[in-house]
Design a protein around this motif. Structure first.
Motif, PDB file in Angstrom:
ATOM      1  N   GLN A   1       0.833  -1.203   0.000  1.00  0.00           N
ATOM      2  CA  GLN A   1       0.000   0.000   0.000  1.00  0.00           C
ATOM      3  C   GLN A   1       0.866   1.251   0.000  1.00  0.00           C
ATOM      4  OE1 GLN A   1      -2.790   0.127   3.242  1.00  0.00           O
ATOM      5  NE2 GLN A   1      -3.577   2.153   2.705  1.00  0.00           N
TER       6      GLN A   1
ATOM      7  N   THR B   1       1.024   4.156  -3.005  1.00  0.00           N
ATOM      8  CA  THR B   1       0.847   5.596  -2.788  1.00  0.00           C
ATOM      9  C   THR B   1       2.006   6.376  -3.379  1.00  0.00           C
ATOM     10  OG1 THR B   1      -0.419   5.233  -0.764  1.00  0.00           O
ATOM     11  CG2 THR B   1       0.594   7.394  -1.034  1.00  0.00           C
TER      12      THR B   1
ATOM     13  N   THR C   1       2.046   6.189  -7.267  1.00  0.00           N
ATOM     14  CA  THR C   1       1.001   7.046  -7.834  1.00  0.00           C
ATOM     15  C   THR C   1       1.457   8.492  -7.873  1.00  0.00           C
ATOM     16  OG1 THR C   1      -0.756   5.565  -7.062  1.00  0.00           O
ATOM     17  CG2 THR C   1      -1.374   7.839  -7.555  1.00  0.00           C
TER      18      THR C   1
END
Length: 328
Positions: free
Chosen positions: A40, A44, A47
């Motif tokens: 995760q 992040t 992105t």
């Protein structure tokens, strides 16, 4: 281990042998969530990197996965030497690496650090990439073991960086970080990327507008050169990172700068920039950009969003201040 490839060839020329790990996740920009589930976290970061620097998400993700995987295997080596300098880009990555070793308690036989903020003969030291192969050999002789105190400081810095409040980071700044003398100054500079209380601009944005005020119109690459070599107190941005800063201002609903019509189709380094009326008013501190812009950005774990209570930097008090409303 180095947060870039700038010294890789010079190390080889100097006669160094061994693997080279380039670990380059730029925590000085974009969201840095709490370090929980790695997939995760990497999603992040990938992105943000993809959107900010104009590369595909897959390329960003693949690079991060490769670098983090190499970091997780680094304890298998007989010796690991960390090569860093004094700016926030380097120091935040250094904190992440030290946090990694602290968290996992798996170490190479020798874990050592080279970290400098100056070098004889260089008037304005920006980074290790300025140095010759001979100079790198000199630094090698000055490497020092990474002590438990240094590991623990890196761990604390990383947790504070990913926190939703800047208070823990400021507490660390106030200690002057004797374990890692460059860390406190770098963290303070990082906090200066919060919107300033008098005009709502980060320090990088302010310096950019001040240069434009002096030069009227200037190409983006020249603007970047002046920022790094003359104006920035602690240079930390690469060119793509700086273009992200400029893009955020250009895309605002109240842009403080604009691209001249004649250069609009040029590659971004050759696009000529100039102040808008909004930018001129901001330089004169007649406006607060945070009041009028529809902003949404992150400084580490701190999420800054218009219309919400926002952490701002108060230069006079030398500390971050939580503002519930700028209009009250």
């Amino acid at each position: 281990m180095r947060c870039g490839s700038d010294i890789q060839n010079k190390l080889a020329i100097a006669g160094f042998c061994g693997d080279f790990l380039e670990f380059t996740d730029p925590y000085c920009q974009g969201p840095v969530p709490l370090d929980t589930e790695q997939s995760q976290f990497l999603n992040t970061r990938a992105t943000f990197i993809s959107q900010a620097y104009g590369i595909t998400f897959k390329d960003a993700q693949n690079r991060l996965e490769r670098e983090y995987s190499q970091l997780h295997r680094s304890h298998e080596y007989e010796r690991v030497v960390l090569w860093f300098e004094h700016d926030s880009y380097d120091q935040l990555i250094l904190a992440r690496v030290l946090h990694h070793f602290w968290k996992h308690q798996s170490f190479p036989q020798r874990l050592e650090l080279i970290c400098i903020d100056s070098f004889p003969g260089i008037q304005r030291f920006v980074g290790l990439g300025q140095l010759s192969s001979e100079a790198l050999r000199i630094l090698w002789e000055r490497r020092r073991p990474i002590t438990r105190d240094r590991l623990e400081l890196g761990h604390r810095v990383w947790l504070a960086l990913s926190a939703a409040s800047p208070q823990a980071l400021m507490q660390i700044v106030n200690t002057q970080t004797p374990e890692l003398p460059s860390m406190a100054k770098a963290l303070r500079r990082h906090l200066q990327e919060l919107p300033w209380i008098d005009n709502g601009l980060s320090l990088t944005q302010q310096l950019t507008l001040e240069i434009l005020k002096d030069f009227k119109a200037i190409a983006a690459d020249q603007l970047f050169t002046i920022l790094v070599l003359e104006k920035e107190p602690l240079p930390y941005l690469g060119d793509s990172m700086y273009w992200y800063v400029l893009s955020q201002m250009l895309q605002s609903n109240y842009p403080p700068l604009e691209i001249t019509i004649e250069s609009i189709n040029q590659p971004w380094p050759k696009r000529v920039l100039q102040l808008t009326e909004i930018g001129q008013a901001l330089v004169r501190k007649q406006l607060n950009w945070w009041e009028i812009s529809n902003s949404d950005r992150a400084v580490g774990g701190i999420h800054l969003m218009s219309g919400q209570p926002v952490w701002m930097w108060d230069e006079l008090r030398n500390q971050p201040i939580l503002q519930s409303s700028l209009l009250s």
